[in-house]
Design an enzyme around this catalytic site. Structure first.
Site, short mmCIF file in Angstrom:
data_model
loop_
_atom_site.label_atom_id
_atom_site.label_comp_id
_atom_site.label_asym_id
_atom_site.label_seq_id
_atom_site.Cartn_x
_atom_site.Cartn_y
_atom_site.Cartn_z
N ASP A 165 -6.86 -10.56 -2.69
CA ASP A 165 -7.14 -10.35 -4.12
C ASP A 165 -6.23 -11.17 -5.03
O ASP A 165 -6.31 -11.07 -6.26
CB ASP A 165 -7.00 -8.86 -4.48
CG ASP A 165 -5.60 -8.33 -4.23
OD1 ASP A 165 -4.84 -8.99 -3.48
OD2 ASP A 165 -5.25 -7.28 -4.78
N ASP A 201 -5.50 5.92 1.67
CA ASP A 201 -5.77 4.53 1.34
C ASP A 201 -7.22 4.26 1.73
O ASP A 201 -7.71 4.77 2.74
CB ASP A 201 -4.83 3.63 2.15
CG ASP A 201 -4.91 2.19 1.71
OD1 ASP A 201 -4.02 1.76 0.97
OD2 ASP A 201 -5.89 1.49 2.08
N TRP A 206 -1.18 -7.45 -6.21
CA TRP A 206 -1.47 -6.59 -7.37
C TRP A 206 -0.24 -5.80 -7.82
O TRP A 206 0.01 -5.63 -9.02
CB TRP A 206 -2.65 -5.66 -7.08
CG TRP A 206 -3.03 -4.81 -8.26
CD1 TRP A 206 -2.97 -3.46 -8.33
CD2 TRP A 206 -3.51 -5.26 -9.55
NE1 TRP A 206 -3.39 -3.03 -9.57
CE2 TRP A 206 -3.73 -4.12 -10.34
CE3 TRP A 206 -3.78 -6.52 -10.10
CZ2 TRP A 206 -4.20 -4.18 -11.65
CZ3 TRP A 206 -4.25 -6.59 -11.41
CH2 TRP A 206 -4.46 -5.43 -12.16
N HIS A 210 0.84 -1.21 0.00
CA HIS A 210 0.00 0.00 0.00
C HIS A 210 0.87 1.26 0.00
O HIS A 210 0.49 2.28 -0.56
CB HIS A 210 -0.92 0.00 1.23
CG HIS A 210 -1.94 -1.10 1.20
ND1 HIS A 210 -3.28 -0.87 0.98
CD2 HIS A 210 -1.81 -2.44 1.33
CE1 HIS A 210 -3.93 -2.02 0.99
NE2 HIS A 210 -3.06 -2.99 1.20
N1 UDP Z 1 8.92 -6.19 -3.17
C1 UDP Z 1 10.23 -5.76 -3.16
N2 UDP Z 1 11.22 -6.67 -2.95
C2 UDP Z 1 10.97 -7.99 -2.76
C3 UDP Z 1 9.62 -8.44 -2.79
C4 UDP Z 1 8.62 -7.50 -3.00
O1 UDP Z 1 10.51 -4.57 -3.34
O2 UDP Z 1 11.91 -8.74 -2.56
C5 UDP Z 1 7.87 -5.19 -3.40
C6 UDP Z 1 7.23 -5.41 -4.74
O3 UDP Z 1 7.97 -4.73 -5.73
C7 UDP Z 1 5.83 -4.89 -4.55
C8 UDP Z 1 5.58 -5.03 -3.05
O4 UDP Z 1 6.83 -5.35 -2.45
O5 UDP Z 1 5.78 -3.53 -4.94
C9 UDP Z 1 4.61 -6.15 -2.73
O6 UDP Z 1 3.33 -5.77 -3.08
P1 UDP Z 1 2.28 -6.82 -3.63
O7 UDP Z 1 1.02 -6.09 -3.87
O8 UDP Z 1 2.84 -7.56 -4.78
O9 UDP Z 1 2.12 -7.90 -2.48
P2 UDP Z 1 1.87 -7.82 -0.90
O10 UDP Z 1 3.20 -7.73 -0.27
O11 UDP Z 1 0.99 -6.63 -0.63
O12 UDP Z 1 1.19 -9.12 -0.62
#
Ligand code: UDP
Length: 471
Positions: free
Chosen positions: A393, A129, A372, A24
């Site tokens: 999602d 948000d 996402w 987020h």
């Molecule tokens: N991300 C990162 N490095 C990593 C793994 C994830 O910078 O090693 C970032 C990725 O680029 C994304 C965010 O963490 O922008 C994860 O958001 P996402 O919506 O994919 O998944 P969530 O963590 O919310 O389940």
């Protein structure tokens, strides 16, 4: 990217308040960057829980907001519980939020003089948000218009708006027997693709989504981190569904990470950049990048299967094993013999500069949990994907990757090393994988076109900035 326009907008200020979780924070900070690039001043409101690091963003002003999240809820870090606890605390004692907002509304220097001429202060509006309804209520009492940034897809917002109907019609909560039943009101989704959490109490999920819906309906506009190239029909349907609420703006302005410069600034974990030098040594399109986002977790047995599945695939891989990836373990141990088995071809790191990794020419496939942001980042670089959705999602995102855009497939069923090995080979070697890669390149181009100066995402940003300047 449109440049900053000197003049009046340089004195206008937008406030942004992300929900303090990685998936987020990033899109909100990218939106902030895009607004700043167009000449607006930006103040970021942030909580002590998962606090941002102001020194990394000298271009923005920062104001801390008391979040009231109890220590045990913060330590457990479960997103649904943190959202509910934070909102409850802010609603029980709104004075802290009110004071923080009031101070953020009054900017310094040039803006302060301007504020004297404008009764509402220097800030034109607040981007929140959708999970921060408590903050929106305080902003409304202060006369500050709010816009909601939805960090998920347009399809996901449609699902939120439909949540009461999905319960009335018996689609939700999901049952073992109806998982593959299509939901005619939300094509192409089936029950198993709808937003839910297998590990959180369903009533809590319902409450969180009802509050998001309320914050959307109470706002002056909604910016969705999506692209007309990905979800034109869903945007059209949303316009119809929200028209009655008199929302002046409903914009697909993404992928936002492509509208403002790439930065490690909002990463909660330190990125290990050594992987870029390692990728530099690998042939184009040869490496599978495996990462399951910032929150998804697996059992210790599943972790072993993933490790050996990657090893058995025979392909080079870069695997993100972040702390707490394995349920119940604060520090994760790789299995005995694994490092020798993958020497020279496998790299394991704690946290990656993901956007840069996906943009690297050596990366030919992405195994993702299907958050996402990760989905948009894979699509934005034309990298085909294996999706292993965990919750919320991610199931519907996998559905779009596989069946709407055809740029990957879902790995269903038990996580077992042989199935993982086969899935990696299917993506990286086979004819089917090559077709997905081709479609991914075409989709990347379409998304990139929307980001060009006359593309739909840039036009959406133009409308957004004009709207802010009109407030
Ligand atoms: N991300 C990162 N490095 C990593 C793994 C994830 O910078 O090693 C970032 C990725 O680029 C994304 C965010 O963490 O922008 C994860 O958001 P996402 O919506 O994919 O998944 P969530 O963590 O919310 O389940």
């Amino acid at each position: 990217m449109a440049g900053g326009v000197p003049g009046r907008e340089a004195r206008r200020r937008a406030l942004v308040f992300p929900l303090p979780f990685q998936g987020h924070i990033d899109p909100m900070m990218h939106l902030a960057g895009a607004l700043h690039a167009r000449g607006l001043a930006v103040t970021v409101l942030h909580t002590r829980f998962n606090a941002l690091r102001p020194a990394r963003h000298p271009e923005f002003r920062f104001v801390e907001v008391p979040d009231g999240v109890p220590a045990d809820v913060a330590a457990a870090g479960r997103i649904i519980d943190v959202i509910l606890a934070m909102n409850a605390a802010m609603e029980a004692s709104p004075a802290g939020v009110r004071a923080a907002l009031a101070s953020a509304m009054l900017a310094g220097g040039e803006e302060e003089q301007e504020a004297e001429r404008r009764p509402r202060g220097a800030a034109a509006c607040l981007f929140i948000d959708g999970n921060l309804l408590a903050v929106q209520r305080v902003a409304a009492a202060l006369g500050l218009p709010t816009l909601v940034l939805r960090t998920g897809s347009a399809a996901c917002l449609r699902c939120f708006l439909a949540y009461p109907m999905l319960h009335e019609k018996g689609f939700l909560p999901p049952q073992e027997s109806n998982l593959y039943t299509p939901v005619p009101e939300l094509p192409p989704l089936r029950v198993k693709d709808l937003f839910f959490s297998p590990v959180s109490n369903h009533e809590k999920v319902r409450e969180v989504l009802a509050r998001i819906t309320e914050s959307v309906r109470n706002s002056s506009g909604v910016v969705i981190n999506t692209s007309e190239a990905l979800e034109a029909a869903e945007m059209e349907q949303l316009r119809g569904e929200l028209a009655g609420d008199g929302l002046p703006l409903l914009l697909a302005a993404g992928p936002l990470h492509k509208l403002s410069s790439r930065s490690a600034g909002s990463s909660l974990l330190d990125q290990d950049r050594s992987c870029i030098a390692w990728l530099d040594t690998r042939p184009p399109g040869s490496v599978l990048y495996a990462s399951f986002g910032s929150l998804a977790a697996m059992d210790p047995g599943e972790f072993l299967e993933v490790a050996w599945g990657l090893a058995d695939s025979g392909h080079p891989f870069l695997w993100v094993v972040r702390p707490k990836l394995v349920r119940g373990c604060d520090s994760v141990q790789l299995p005995d013999g694994f490092e020798d088995a993958v020497k020279g071809r496998g790299m394991v790191i704690r946290w990656a500069p993901q956007q840069e990794v996906l943009a690297h020419r050596a990366v030919g496939g992405f195994w993702t949990h299907g958050g996402w942001n990760s989905t948009l980042e894979g699509v934005g670089e034309g990298v085909p994907m294996i999706c292993r959705p965990d919750a919320v999602d991610q199931m519907m995102n996998a559905r779009y990757v596989q069946d709407v855009w055809g740029v990957g497939f879902e790995l269903e069923g038990e996580l077992e090393r042989g199935r993982i090995r086969d899935a990696v080979r299917r993506l990286m070697e086979g004819e089917e994988g090559a077709e997905m890669r081709e479609r991914a390149k075409v989709l990347r181009r379409k998304v990139a076109d929307c980001l060009e100066s006359s593309g739909s995402s840039q036009i959406a940003m133009d409308k957004l900035v004009s709207y802010i300047l009109s407030l």
